[in-house]
Design a protein around this motif. Structure first.
Motif, PDB file in Angstrom:
ATOM      1  N   UNK A   1       0.823  -1.220   0.000  1.00 45.70           N
ATOM      2  CA  UNK A   1       0.000   0.000   0.000  1.00 45.70           C
ATOM      3  C   UNK A   1       0.856   1.268   0.000  1.00 45.70           C
ATOM      4  N   UNK A   2       0.301   2.342  -0.496  1.00 46.92           N
ATOM      5  CA  UNK A   2       0.983   3.641  -0.508  1.00 46.92           C
ATOM      6  C   UNK A   2       1.436   4.000   0.899  1.00 46.92           C
ATOM      7  N   UNK A   3       2.678   4.484   1.001  1.00 44.25           N
ATOM      8  CA  UNK A   3       3.202   4.964   2.269  1.00 44.25           C
ATOM      9  C   UNK A   3       3.626   3.906   3.261  1.00 44.25           C
ATOM     10  N   UNK A   4       3.419   2.637   2.938  1.00 40.98           N
ATOM     11  CA  UNK A   4       3.745   1.559   3.878  1.00 40.98           C
ATOM     12  C   UNK A   4       5.232   1.216   3.837  1.00 40.98           C
ATOM     13  N   UNK A   5       5.696   0.566   4.893  1.00 38.23           N
ATOM     14  CA  UNK A   5       7.045   0.022   4.965  1.00 38.23           C
ATOM     15  C   UNK A   5       6.890  -1.485   5.007  1.00 38.23           C
ATOM     16  N   UNK A   6       7.480  -2.186   4.008  1.00 37.73           N
ATOM     17  CA  UNK A   6       7.333  -3.634   3.893  1.00 37.73           C
ATOM     18  C   UNK A   6       8.697  -4.288   3.800  1.00 37.73           C
ATOM     19  N   UNK A   7       8.759  -5.553   4.202  1.00 37.47           N
ATOM     20  CA  UNK A   7      10.025  -6.259   4.082  1.00 37.47           C
ATOM     21  C   UNK A   7       9.876  -7.724   4.422  1.00 37.47           C
ATOM     22  N   UNK A   8      10.934  -8.465   4.117  1.00 39.67           N
ATOM     23  CA  UNK A   8      11.011  -9.869   4.494  1.00 39.67           C
ATOM     24  C   UNK A   8      10.778 -10.825   3.348  1.00 39.67           C
ATOM     25  N   UNK A   9      10.929 -12.086   3.677  1.00 41.95           N
ATOM     26  CA  UNK A   9      10.677 -13.182   2.738  1.00 41.95           C
ATOM     27  C   UNK A   9      10.043 -14.320   3.530  1.00 41.95           C
ATOM     28  N   UNK A  10       8.723 -14.470   3.432  1.00 44.68           N
ATOM     29  CA  UNK A  10       7.823 -13.709   2.565  1.00 44.68           C
ATOM     30  C   UNK A  10       7.600 -12.296   3.106  1.00 44.68           C
TER      31      UNK A  10
ATOM     32  N   UNK B   1       1.020   3.246   6.428  1.00 46.20           N
ATOM     33  CA  UNK B   1       1.277   4.673   6.199  1.00 46.20           C
ATOM     34  C   UNK B   1       1.032   5.474   7.480  1.00 46.20           C
ATOM     35  N   UNK B   2      -0.058   5.174   8.153  1.00 51.23           N
ATOM     36  CA  UNK B   2      -0.413   5.901   9.375  1.00 51.23           C
ATOM     37  C   UNK B   2       0.630   5.664  10.477  1.00 51.23           C
ATOM     38  N   UNK B   3       1.078   4.426  10.616  1.00 51.46           N
ATOM     39  CA  UNK B   3       2.105   4.127  11.620  1.00 51.46           C
ATOM     40  C   UNK B   3       3.428   4.805  11.278  1.00 51.46           C
ATOM     41  N   UNK B   4       3.758   4.870   9.986  1.00 49.52           N
ATOM     42  CA  UNK B   4       4.982   5.568   9.563  1.00 49.52           C
ATOM     43  C   UNK B   4       4.893   7.055   9.892  1.00 49.52           C
ATOM     44  N   UNK B   5       3.738   7.675   9.637  1.00 49.71           N
ATOM     45  CA  UNK B   5       3.548   9.086   9.950  1.00 49.71           C
ATOM     46  C   UNK B   5       3.666   9.330  11.451  1.00 49.71           C
ATOM     47  N   UNK B   6       3.099   8.437  12.255  1.00 51.71           N
ATOM     48  CA  UNK B   6       3.185   8.561  13.716  1.00 51.71           C
ATOM     49  C   UNK B   6       4.637   8.448  14.177  1.00 51.71           C
ATOM     50  N   UNK B   7       5.405   7.522  13.603  1.00 52.11           N
ATOM     51  CA  UNK B   7       6.820   7.360  13.966  1.00 52.11           C
ATOM     52  C   UNK B   7       7.614   8.632  13.643  1.00 52.11           C
ATOM     53  N   UNK B   8       7.301   9.256  12.480  1.00 52.38           N
ATOM     54  CA  UNK B   8       8.000  10.492  12.115  1.00 52.38           C
ATOM     55  C   UNK B   8       7.687  11.617  13.097  1.00 52.38           C
ATOM     56  N   UNK B   9       6.423  11.701  13.527  1.00 51.71           N
ATOM     57  CA  UNK B   9       6.042  12.733  14.522  1.00 51.71           C
ATOM     58  C   UNK B   9       6.787  12.509  15.826  1.00 51.71           C
TER      59      UNK B   9
END
Length: 172
Positions: free
Chosen positions: A144-153, A160-168
């Motif tokens: 999704x837009x703005x999300x942070x994803x990673x790993x296998x799988x 996005x909302x959690x990323x914005x909160x972390x930046x604040x």
């Protein structure tokens, strides 16, 4: 679920039947263009080659790092937005050749996306604007837009909302 179109085959596996699905001359041209582009240090030249010879959609100021490997058979099914970074040695696939079928799917990478080194993007996925994909990730579903994803799988680590909160919180 990835958006791919399935094409069944009979007889030998679908990769053995490669040149019944795509022209030998197209593959040869694409191999030559991609190999030159993989090693060129000039980002503008690389983007021009992808747009001109491979018919990929590549946005302005997008950066393909050294050794990025776009799909050899169907690069025209890859769309990358503006100001995006595709990390070192990333593979972007728009096809899958399997035993009894092959699948084709468009790959759409949005604007201002960051894809970490050594990632693999499978056909039929969309990576939304502003998303971040960590290094060595197998992108097997949409991000999704703005999300942070990673790993296998791959999994969504932060929305996005959690990323914005972390930046604040970092600014506080």
């Amino acid at each position: 679920m990835r958006r791919t179109t399935r094409y069944p085959v009979s007889g030998p596996n679908s990769l053995w039947q490669l040149y019944q699905t795509v022209s030998f001359w197209k593959v040869l041209k694409n191999v030559m263009v991609i190999q030159v582009a993989r090693y060129t240090p000039f980002l503008g030249v690389k983007n021009w080659m992808y747009r001109t010879f491979l018919r990929m959609e590549v946005g302005e100021q997008t950066s393909f790092a050294l050794m990025v490997m776009p799909d050899i058979m169907f690069p025209e099914n890859i769309k990358v937005g503006r100001n995006t970074v595709i990390g070192y040695n990333t593979t972007i696939l728009a096809h899958e050749y399997l035993i009894r079928e092959y699948r084709l799917g468009e790959v759409e990478i949005g604007d201002e996306v960051m894809i970490g080194a050594n990632s693999t993007i499978l056909p039929g996925v969309t990576i939304g604007d502003g998303a971040i994909v960590s290094a060595a990730t197998l992108v097997h579903k949409d991000v999704p837009a703005g999300a942070f994803a990673g790993g296998n799988p791959m999994r969504i680590i932060y929305t996005k909302e959690e990323m914005e909160q972390r930046k604040k919180e970092e600014l506080a």
